[in-house]
Design a protein around this motif. Sequence first.
Motif, PDB file in Angstrom:
ATOM      1  N   PRO A  87      76.971  49.763 -21.414  1.00  0.00           N
ATOM      2  CA  PRO A  87      77.985  48.729 -21.658  1.00  0.00           C
ATOM      3  C   PRO A  87      78.480  48.041 -20.397  1.00  0.00           C
ATOM      4  O   PRO A  87      78.756  46.842 -20.397  1.00  0.00           O
ATOM      5  CB  PRO A  87      79.114  49.493 -22.364  1.00  0.00           C
ATOM      6  CG  PRO A  87      78.897  50.921 -22.027  1.00  0.00           C
ATOM      7  CD  PRO A  87      77.418  51.085 -21.880  1.00  0.00           C
ATOM      8  N   TYR A  91      77.703  44.101 -20.122  1.00  0.00           N
ATOM      9  CA  TYR A  91      78.880  43.235 -20.112  1.00  0.00           C
ATOM     10  C   TYR A  91      78.898  42.367 -18.850  1.00  0.00           C
ATOM     11  O   TYR A  91      79.111  41.155 -18.911  1.00  0.00           O
ATOM     12  CB  TYR A  91      80.148  44.094 -20.196  1.00  0.00           C
ATOM     13  CG  TYR A  91      81.447  43.314 -20.232  1.00  0.00           C
ATOM     14  CD1 TYR A  91      81.986  42.874 -21.437  1.00  0.00           C
ATOM     15  CD2 TYR A  91      82.138  43.022 -19.055  1.00  0.00           C
ATOM     16  CE1 TYR A  91      83.185  42.163 -21.473  1.00  0.00           C
ATOM     17  CE2 TYR A  91      83.339  42.315 -19.083  1.00  0.00           C
ATOM     18  CZ  TYR A  91      83.862  41.891 -20.294  1.00  0.00           C
ATOM     19  OH  TYR A  91      85.031  41.184 -20.318  1.00  0.00           O
ATOM     20  N   ARG A  92      78.657  42.994 -17.703  1.00  0.00           N
ATOM     21  CA  ARG A  92      78.684  42.256 -16.444  1.00  0.00           C
ATOM     22  C   ARG A  92      77.483  41.311 -16.332  1.00  0.00           C
ATOM     23  O   ARG A  92      77.592  40.221 -15.752  1.00  0.00           O
ATOM     24  CB  ARG A  92      78.728  43.228 -15.274  1.00  0.00           C
ATOM     25  CG  ARG A  92      80.024  44.042 -15.213  1.00  0.00           C
ATOM     26  CD  ARG A  92      80.016  44.986 -14.015  1.00  0.00           C
ATOM     27  NE  ARG A  92      80.065  44.244 -12.764  1.00  0.00           N
ATOM     28  CZ  ARG A  92      81.183  43.838 -12.176  1.00  0.00           C
ATOM     29  NH1 ARG A  92      82.354  44.089 -12.742  1.00  0.00           N
ATOM     30  NH2 ARG A  92      81.138  43.191 -11.038  1.00  0.00           N
ATOM     31  N   ALA A 255      88.896  43.940 -19.585  1.00  0.00           N
ATOM     32  CA  ALA A 255      87.458  43.803 -19.847  1.00  0.00           C
ATOM     33  C   ALA A 255      86.998  44.808 -20.896  1.00  0.00           C
ATOM     34  O   ALA A 255      86.199  44.492 -21.782  1.00  0.00           O
ATOM     35  CB  ALA A 255      86.667  43.981 -18.551  1.00  0.00           C
ATOM     36  N   SER A 258      88.227  43.617 -24.232  1.00  0.00           N
ATOM     37  CA  SER A 258      87.412  42.490 -24.680  1.00  0.00           C
ATOM     38  C   SER A 258      86.056  42.966 -25.191  1.00  0.00           C
ATOM     39  O   SER A 258      85.565  42.504 -26.226  1.00  0.00           O
ATOM     40  CB  SER A 258      87.223  41.491 -23.534  1.00  0.00           C
ATOM     41  OG  SER A 258      86.332  40.470 -23.900  1.00  0.00           O
ATOM     42  N   TYR A 259      85.468  43.912 -24.474  1.00  0.00           N
ATOM     43  CA  TYR A 259      84.161  44.442 -24.864  1.00  0.00           C
ATOM     44  C   TYR A 259      84.227  45.092 -26.247  1.00  0.00           C
ATOM     45  O   TYR A 259      83.403  44.804 -27.121  1.00  0.00           O
ATOM     46  CB  TYR A 259      83.687  45.454 -23.824  1.00  0.00           C
ATOM     47  CG  TYR A 259      82.378  46.122 -24.165  1.00  0.00           C
ATOM     48  CD1 TYR A 259      81.175  45.521 -23.832  1.00  0.00           C
ATOM     49  CD2 TYR A 259      82.347  47.336 -24.843  1.00  0.00           C
ATOM     50  CE1 TYR A 259      79.969  46.117 -24.158  1.00  0.00           C
ATOM     51  CE2 TYR A 259      81.144  47.937 -25.167  1.00  0.00           C
ATOM     52  CZ  TYR A 259      79.964  47.333 -24.825  1.00  0.00           C
ATOM     53  OH  TYR A 259      78.775  47.917 -25.150  1.00  0.00           O
ATOM     54  N   ASP A 262      84.761  42.522 -29.043  1.00  0.00           N
ATOM     55  CA  ASP A 262      83.555  41.742 -29.340  1.00  0.00           C
ATOM     56  C   ASP A 262      82.524  42.551 -30.119  1.00  0.00           C
ATOM     57  O   ASP A 262      81.839  42.018 -30.991  1.00  0.00           O
ATOM     58  CB  ASP A 262      82.910  41.243 -28.036  1.00  0.00           C
ATOM     59  CG  ASP A 262      83.711  40.151 -27.353  1.00  0.00           C
ATOM     60  OD1 ASP A 262      84.598  39.581 -28.012  1.00  0.00           O
ATOM     61  OD2 ASP A 262      83.447  39.889 -26.161  1.00  0.00           O
ATOM     62  N   CYS A 263      82.414  43.844 -29.788  1.00  0.00           N
ATOM     63  CA  CYS A 263      81.269  44.625 -30.261  1.00  0.00           C
ATOM     64  C   CYS A 263      81.550  45.519 -31.464  1.00  0.00           C
ATOM     65  O   CYS A 263      80.630  45.811 -32.238  1.00  0.00           O
ATOM     66  CB  CYS A 263      80.736  45.502 -29.119  1.00  0.00           C
ATOM     67  SG  CYS A 263      80.130  44.567 -27.697  1.00  0.00           S
ATOM     68  N   LYS A 389      76.052  36.433 -26.129  1.00  0.00           N
ATOM     69  CA  LYS A 389      76.535  37.793 -25.881  1.00  0.00           C
ATOM     70  C   LYS A 389      75.478  38.821 -26.252  1.00  0.00           C
ATOM     71  O   LYS A 389      75.790  39.934 -26.658  1.00  0.00           O
ATOM     72  CB  LYS A 389      77.824  38.044 -26.668  1.00  0.00           C
ATOM     73  CG  LYS A 389      78.987  37.166 -26.253  1.00  0.00           C
ATOM     74  CD  LYS A 389      80.247  37.482 -27.043  1.00  0.00           C
ATOM     75  CE  LYS A 389      81.411  36.615 -26.591  1.00  0.00           C
ATOM     76  NZ  LYS A 389      82.644  36.907 -27.355  1.00  0.00           N
ATOM     77  N   GLU A 392      75.511  42.163 -24.184  1.00  0.00           N
ATOM     78  CA  GLU A 392      76.744  42.905 -24.472  1.00  0.00           C
ATOM     79  C   GLU A 392      76.658  43.580 -25.835  1.00  0.00           C
ATOM     80  O   GLU A 392      76.946  44.775 -25.983  1.00  0.00           O
ATOM     81  CB  GLU A 392      77.928  41.943 -24.422  1.00  0.00           C
ATOM     82  CG  GLU A 392      79.273  42.586 -24.716  1.00  0.00           C
ATOM     83  CD  GLU A 392      80.401  41.576 -24.701  1.00  0.00           C
ATOM     84  OE1 GLU A 392      81.511  41.939 -25.128  1.00  0.00           O
ATOM     85  OE2 GLU A 392      80.171  40.419 -24.287  1.00  0.00           O
ATOM     86  N   SER A 395      74.114  46.350 -25.959  1.00  0.00           N
ATOM     87  CA  SER A 395      74.597  47.576 -25.323  1.00  0.00           C
ATOM     88  C   SER A 395      75.493  48.369 -26.263  1.00  0.00           C
ATOM     89  O   SER A 395      75.561  49.597 -26.195  1.00  0.00           O
ATOM     90  CB  SER A 395      75.363  47.247 -24.039  1.00  0.00           C
ATOM     91  OG  SER A 395      76.633  46.689 -24.319  1.00  0.00           O
ATOM     92  N   ALA A 396      76.208  47.667 -27.154  1.00  0.00           N
ATOM     93  CA  ALA A 396      77.039  48.368 -28.136  1.00  0.00           C
ATOM     94  C   ALA A 396      76.162  49.196 -29.061  1.00  0.00           C
ATOM     95  O   ALA A 396      76.493  50.343 -29.402  1.00  0.00           O
ATOM     96  CB  ALA A 396      77.865  47.365 -28.938  1.00  0.00           C
TER      97      ALA A 396
END
Length: 461
Positions: A87, A91-92, A255, A258-259, A262-263, A389, A392, A395-396
């Motif tokens: 993640p 994300y980055r 962050a 937010s992650y 979003d996920c 995304k 991101e 990765s979730a």
Amino acid sequence: MNPASELRPDAAPASRKVWKVGTLTYTAAGIVALFVWLLWGDFAWSMRDRSIPPVITLLFKNYGSPDMLTGILIGSLPALLGLVLNPIVSYRSDRLRSRLGRRIPYLILSTPVIVIGLVGLAFSPPLGTTLSHWFGPVLGASLATLIFLALFWTLFEVGCVVSMAVFNALVNDVVPQELLGRFYGLFRAVSLFAGMLFNFWIVGKSETHHMAIFLGMAILYGIGFTVMLVKVKEGEYPPPPEPQGPDAAGGFLPAVKSYFRDCFTKPYYLLCFLSGIIGGAANIPFNLFVLLYVKSIGLSLETYGKYIALTYLISFVVSYPLGALADRVHPLRLTIAVQSVFALVTLACGLFVESQVSFLVGLVALGVMAGAYYTASASLGARLLPRAKFAELSSAGGILGAGVNIVLAPAVGFILDQSGHNYRYTFFMGFILAVVSIVLFLLLYRRFLRYGGPAGYVAPE
């Protein structure tokens, strides 16, 4: 040569086909160049992935690791590393804007880590022997070697997790969407070709020439993947999304919030993740312990390698047609069909595999269907997740998958230890997981139709 042609769509002759993805524009020659370099990197990647896990599994066993510990090191440890690193990197990466792009910098950083890990694995036995001499009877040579193997395996997996987090995202950024199924068909073909090479000529030497295998893979991956990174170019990306509301101040905790928002707050994407995770996990019980199964029934590694090569040859032949079919009928439909056949094959193997001959028949059938599943589903994420995304959200899925693997791998090892190492049980475990995944895929398909289906799908925000 930059595979992205400088040709502008409005400057192209009317008869000349042009593909676009983001700011990248390709002619047919540009697509060919792009595919060649990506597939060359994939060959180095695939040789690494096909060769290292079987060799390290045998080495762990040879130096006294029980099945449960092997399951933890081979299955749970990479999953745990993915849970932590995936993640963060993804994300980055989605938000990085650099001269080299947003994916390639992370791939550049991870490559030497992988190479150092492979070199360390090659020299773990002599390092273990040396360490045991220093400590005398307190630390035996086998335990010392196992410690070094575990340490360098961990370093190797750190690099693999980082590269895995962004490599598929790189493909999604530079390959036109209408060609993704075909690309992943070729991607699978290259992976299978690498598997044929390893299993036909090398797997039989895994226990006696492991140092040469590790060092050879370090050289091949280090050079091969670096060449790909030099040749493939990313385009330009729009500015990353600005944090909104209470997250606008930036920083680590906003962050993270937010992650997770979003996920993990959209049931549709959670269903996407879980169906794919369980679908892939259906092959884990057998795959994780197949070499130990082979040894338990007295089958030689050379014979096993030849039949695996046959499996890969069959899969190689059908991989591109399956990829093209996924582009035509949609990968979600094809995945459901293929996974249904895979479930029937695993059940048949559990019921009827009793001898070396029936094991080899089951090995080929199961391997072909597992390969068909991976080919059919390869472009599924790219077709269902929003491009902005992609890494991101992918990765979730990796986080949830890590949680499954952390539990699944040692659980399978524990069951096998308790059963007296009856590796036939791996078929039944795979069947149960396959059935669960089919149910999840069918539920996902119903929701997919609500968002437009194959003809007009729009990824929900």
